[in-house]
Design an enzyme around this catalytic site. Structure first.
Site, PDB file in Angstrom:
ATOM      1  N   GLY A   1     -12.105  -4.932   1.910  1.00 41.64           N
ATOM      2  CA  GLY A   1     -13.210  -5.064   2.103  1.00 41.64           C
ATOM      3  C   GLY A   1     -13.868  -4.005   0.790  1.00 41.64           C
ATOM      4  O   GLY A   1     -14.776  -4.217   0.223  1.00 41.64           O
TER       5      GLY A   1
ATOM      6  N   LYS B   1     -14.926 -18.184   6.326  1.00 38.63           N
ATOM      7  CA  LYS B   1     -16.593 -18.354   6.558  1.00 38.63           C
ATOM      8  C   LYS B   1     -17.438 -17.658   5.367  1.00 38.63           C
ATOM      9  O   LYS B   1     -17.205 -16.612   4.669  1.00 38.63           O
ATOM     10  CB  LYS B   1     -16.702 -17.057   7.464  1.00 38.63           C
TER      11      LYS B   1
ATOM     12  N   ARG C   1       0.589  -1.079   0.031  1.00 41.60           N
ATOM     13  CA  ARG C   1      -0.218   0.145   0.150  1.00 41.60           C
ATOM     14  C   ARG C   1       0.788   1.297  -0.069  1.00 41.60           C
ATOM     15  O   ARG C   1       0.392   2.261  -0.661  1.00 41.60           O
ATOM     16  CB  ARG C   1      -0.738   0.032   1.365  1.00 41.60           C
TER      17      ARG C   1
ATOM     18  N   GLY D   1      -6.075  -9.255   1.894  1.00 43.77           N
ATOM     19  CA  GLY D   1      -4.951  -9.324   2.735  1.00 43.77           C
ATOM     20  C   GLY D   1      -4.306 -10.680   2.428  1.00 43.77           C
ATOM     21  O   GLY D   1      -3.039 -11.079   2.048  1.00 43.77           O
TER      22      GLY D   1
HETATM   23  C1  3PG Z   1      -8.310  -2.542   5.323  1.00 46.25           C
HETATM   24  O1  3PG Z   1      -7.358  -2.571   5.481  1.00 46.25           O
HETATM   25  O2  3PG Z   1      -9.135  -3.067   4.652  1.00 46.25           O
HETATM   26  C2  3PG Z   1      -8.644  -0.766   4.954  1.00 46.25           C
HETATM   27  O3  3PG Z   1      -7.398  -0.247   5.112  1.00 46.25           O
HETATM   28  C3  3PG Z   1      -9.910  -0.299   5.775  1.00 46.25           C
HETATM   29  O4  3PG Z   1      -9.603  -0.463   7.090  1.00 46.25           O
HETATM   30  P1  3PG Z   1     -11.017  -0.672   8.176  1.00 46.25           P
HETATM   31  O5  3PG Z   1     -11.682  -1.948   8.028  1.00 46.25           O
HETATM   32  O6  3PG Z   1     -10.500  -0.745   9.558  1.00 46.25           O
HETATM   33  O7  3PG Z   1     -11.812   0.429   7.979  1.00 46.25           O
END
Ligand code: 3PG
Ligand code: MG
Length: 394
Positions: A371, A195, A37, A348
């Protein structure tokens, strides 16, 4: 999707505020363990510096409590890494919301963890207005946080003198749109992970679009249950068997399919010392845990990927961190690397698998979103992108 882009704006002599997503994984000592990132944020920063802007960057790191910057919350390690990548020192500014710090044209500073500011999470208007007052141009380059409506991702975009998408944000929108709208077919999605519940919306939404939906990990186990197989003590969510069945039926009705494992790798525990057995999916015993797909399944999935026009990948198919359960994910990664298909990957675990199997160069596009990547593919409107769209027409 119409947003103004950074390279369409004259930034010379302007104060530019870049919201990046520098939320990187760290070890217990705070060392950055994966810097994708940070590297992905460099092009926008470099563009602004090369064109004579005064550059401020901020990001969240983790999910801190607002009002204090704890030792785990600081962006200090990120400033160091960013300095290495930019070949210049990157000063870290604490307490920056009310200004009182200087940044000259051609200079770059990092503003401490924006989620430590009171009001960030709730998109507080007063906070957003203060931050907007720091700059001439607001740049949102934080695709990974685009699914959050927070003061640095949403509110500030409404109040800054000008607002646009950074290079990374632009690239993410282009690549993901390409896979989502009018993809080259067959369109294959791989959704792995533990999940079904955390990925149910994406599974349903993909079931309506893709030609093959490859499920992996605990998700596959729930689908195996739905198809009447015994899974022993494998991780699964029996309460979601009906949902899994509905997805299988929905795909069938469209002439599409959910290819389920025909063989699996089992053990009686998830550990580095576990003894792995390769068996047919019909031979799973009451105490077995399914921890990877077997070689026949991996070969079949590889063939599907080889023949695909587009591949969307989120999540591993096995416990790839342990060598005895890494075979399926490794073979799939290799199939993606060798396939002619346009491939996009995000999340990730997926990034970790890509790094582990050294295929980064061979993936069409690697998203920095987890997400946000999933929500974009679900067809949802991401609030941070919506805020930029509003500024485009306004
Ligand atoms: C992530 O790592 O998915 C993003 O940086 C968003 O982080 P958050 O889910 O804590 O908002
Ligand atoms: Mg953290």
């Amino acid at each position: 999707m119409q947003v103004k882009k950074l390279n369409e704006i004259d930034v010379r002599g302007k104060k530019v505020f870049i919201r990046a997503d520098l939320n990187v994984p760290q070890d217990d000592a705070g060392n950055i363990t994966e810097d994708t990132r940070i590297r992905a944020s460099i092009p926008s920063i470099q563009y602004c510096l090369d064109n004579g802007a005064a550059v401020m960057i901020t990001s969240h790191l983790g999910r801190p409590t607002e009002g204090t910057v704890g030792p785990d919350d600081t962006l200090a390690p990120v400033a160091v890494r960013m300095g290495q990548l930019l070949h210049r020192p990157v000063r870290l500014i604490a307490d920056w919301v009310d200004g009182g710090f200087e940044v000259k044209p051609g200079e770059v500073v990092l503003l401490e963890n924006c989620r430590c500011n009171v009001g960030e999470k709730k998109n507080n208007e007063a906070l957003a207005r203060k931050m907007a007052a720091l700059c001439d141009i607001y740049v949102n380059d934080a695709f990974g946080t685009a699914h959050r409506a927070e003061a640095t991702t949403h509110g500030i975009a409404r109040f800054a003198p000008a607002a646009c998408a950074g290079m990374l944000m632009g690239a993410e929108i282009d690549a993901l749109s390409k896979a989502l709208h009018d993809p080259k077919r067959p369109l294959v999605a791989i959704v792995g992970g533990s999940k079904v519940s955390s990925k149910l919306t994406i599974l349903k939404s993909l079931a309506d679009k893709v030609d093959q939906l490859i499920v992996g990990g605990g998700i596959a186990n729930t689908f195996l249950l739905a198809s009447g197989k015994r899974i022993g003590e494998s991780l699964a969510e029996p309460e979601l068997v009906k949902e899994a069945q509905a997805i299988i039926d929905m795909m069938k009705a469209r002439g599409a399919e959910v290819p389920l494992p025909v063989d699996v790798v089992v053990a009686d525990e998830v550990s580095a010392l576990a003894r792995a057995n390769r068996i047919s999916v019909d031979e799973v015993g009451p105490h077995d845990r399914i921890l990877d797909v077997g070689p026949k399944t991996a070969a079949k999935l590889s063939e599907i990927i080889a023949n695909a026009g587009t591949v969307v990948w989120n999540g591993p198919v096995g416990v790839f961190e342990l060598p005895q359960f890494a075979g399926g994910t490794k073979m799939m990664a290799s199939a993606i690397a060798h396939s002619e298909a346009f491939s996009i990957a995000g999340g990730g675990d997926t990034l970790a698998a890509i790094a582990k199997f050294h295929i980064a160069e061979d993936v069409g596009y690697i998203s920095t979103g987890g997400g946000a990547f999933l929500e974009f593919l679900e067809g949802k409107t991401l609030p941070a992108i919506a805020a930029l769209e509003e500024r485009f027409t306004a």
